[in-house]
Design an enzyme around this catalytic site. Structure first.
Site, PDB file in Angstrom:
ATOM      1  N   CYS A 113       0.883  -1.143   0.038  1.00  0.00           N
ATOM      2  CA  CYS A 113       0.206  -0.025  -0.163  1.00  0.00           C
ATOM      3  C   CYS A 113       0.964   1.316   0.263  1.00  0.00           C
ATOM      4  O   CYS A 113       2.039   1.317   0.630  1.00  0.00           O
ATOM      5  CB  CYS A 113      -0.902  -0.016   1.149  1.00  0.00           C
ATOM      6  SG  CYS A 113      -1.946   1.326   1.215  1.00  0.00           S
ATOM      7  N   HIS A 156      -9.060  -3.465  -2.990  1.00  0.00           N
ATOM      8  CA  HIS A 156      -8.233  -2.423  -2.207  1.00  0.00           C
ATOM      9  C   HIS A 156      -8.570  -1.283  -2.069  1.00  0.00           C
ATOM     10  O   HIS A 156      -8.435  -0.594  -1.166  1.00  0.00           O
ATOM     11  CB  HIS A 156      -6.713  -3.031  -2.798  1.00  0.00           C
ATOM     12  CG  HIS A 156      -5.555  -2.078  -2.063  1.00  0.00           C
ATOM     13  ND1 HIS A 156      -4.714  -2.709  -1.512  1.00  0.00           N
ATOM     14  CD2 HIS A 156      -5.480  -0.826  -1.790  1.00  0.00           C
ATOM     15  CE1 HIS A 156      -3.901  -1.845  -0.724  1.00  0.00           C
ATOM     16  NE2 HIS A 156      -4.193  -0.699  -1.117  1.00  0.00           N
ATOM     17  N   GLU A 157      -8.827  -0.663  -3.156  1.00  0.00           N
ATOM     18  CA  GLU A 157      -9.164   0.833  -3.357  1.00  0.00           C
ATOM     19  C   GLU A 157     -10.338   1.178  -2.686  1.00  0.00           C
ATOM     20  O   GLU A 157     -10.672   2.265  -1.918  1.00  0.00           O
ATOM     21  CB  GLU A 157      -9.234   1.471  -4.639  1.00  0.00           C
ATOM     22  CG  GLU A 157      -7.999   1.325  -5.447  1.00  0.00           C
ATOM     23  CD  GLU A 157      -6.772   1.658  -4.567  1.00  0.00           C
ATOM     24  OE1 GLU A 157      -5.411   1.125  -4.837  1.00  0.00           O
ATOM     25  OE2 GLU A 157      -6.759   2.623  -3.882  1.00  0.00           O
ATOM     26  N   HIS A 160     -10.084   1.306   1.155  1.00  0.00           N
ATOM     27  CA  HIS A 160      -9.872   2.672   1.484  1.00  0.00           C
ATOM     28  C   HIS A 160     -10.693   3.672   1.995  1.00  0.00           C
ATOM     29  O   HIS A 160     -10.891   4.467   2.867  1.00  0.00           O
ATOM     30  CB  HIS A 160      -8.518   3.353   0.503  1.00  0.00           C
ATOM     31  CG  HIS A 160      -7.156   2.948   0.641  1.00  0.00           C
ATOM     32  ND1 HIS A 160      -6.361   3.034   1.833  1.00  0.00           N
ATOM     33  CD2 HIS A 160      -6.474   2.565  -0.366  1.00  0.00           C
ATOM     34  CE1 HIS A 160      -5.102   2.266   1.523  1.00  0.00           C
ATOM     35  NE2 HIS A 160      -5.055   2.286   0.417  1.00  0.00           N
TER      36      HIS A 160
END
Ligand SMILES: O=C(O)C[C@@H](Cc1ccccc1)[C@H](O)SCc1ccccc1
Ligand code: NI
Length: 186
Positions: A113, A156-157, A160
């Site tokens: 990351c 993954h995004e 966030h």
């Protein structure tokens, strides 16, 4: 253009906040945010420019990583590799995962990351295929199906945007535990 100094690092509470939805029509500030996040990915994937600006290459970037607690992320799958068939480039605004495959997947080398300046070893189990709904800069709704690597990046995004980091998914007792129904790929 964003540089590494603009990337928020773990410890900054913005990375653990739930982001707010982005309103349309986009403000000039929000449009510029999306364009700058995509620009970072494009520049970071150009070997010359990446070196010149001392960037870490990225295939995804979410607004909290540049200090903005807004529901927006950019994804740019690299041109090489098997993604050639399905390169994915999108500025996703208010993205929502509307369906997940039962089949799970993970990158054999684990994940990293841009906001985490250390290696955290372990498999990050995710859905192998997802359907994502999002709006683009013009506010147009998109509904797309992603699988394997692009699906991993998108998850993954989107994590966030919900204050999640990749290592939250790593099995604490056995970071490299494999269950039978998971696919692992590079
Ligand atoms: O920090 C970010 O959100 C960007 C990550 C996204 C990501 C990492 C691992 C697996 C899926 C997505 C950066 O892209 S980490 C650096 C990187 C660069 C190229 C390929 C893989 C990872
Ligand atoms: Ni990240």
């Amino acid at each position: 253009m964003y540089l590494m100094k603009d990337i928020t690092r773990e410890g900054n509470p913005v990375l653990r906040n739930q982001t707010k939805p982005v309103k349309f029509p986009l403000s000039d500030e929000d449009r510029e945010l999306g364009e700058k996040m995509m620009k970072y990915l494009e520049v970071s994937q150009d070997p010359e420019l990446c070196k010149k600006y001392h960037l870490r290459a990225g295939v995804g970037l979410a607004a909290p990583q540049v200090g903005q607690s807004k529901s927006m992320a950019a994804v740019l799958t690299p041109p090489e590799g098997e993604d050639q068939k399905s390169p994915f480039k999108a500025i996703m605004i208010n993205p929502v995962i509307i369906s997940n495959s039962v089949q799970r997947g993970a990158l054999t080398e684990g994940e990293g990351c841009l906001s985490v300046d250390r290696d955290v070893p372990g498999f990050v189990p995710r859905a192998d295929r997802i359907t994502v709904k999002y709006q683009d800069l013009e506010g147009k709704e998109h509904k797309i199906r992603l699988k394997h690597y692009p699906a991993i990046i998108a998850q993954h995004e989107i994590d966030h945007l919900h204050g999640m980091l990749f290592y939250d998914h790593i099995n604490k007792n056995d970071p490299f535990s494999k269950t039978e129904d998971e696919v692992f790929f590079d």
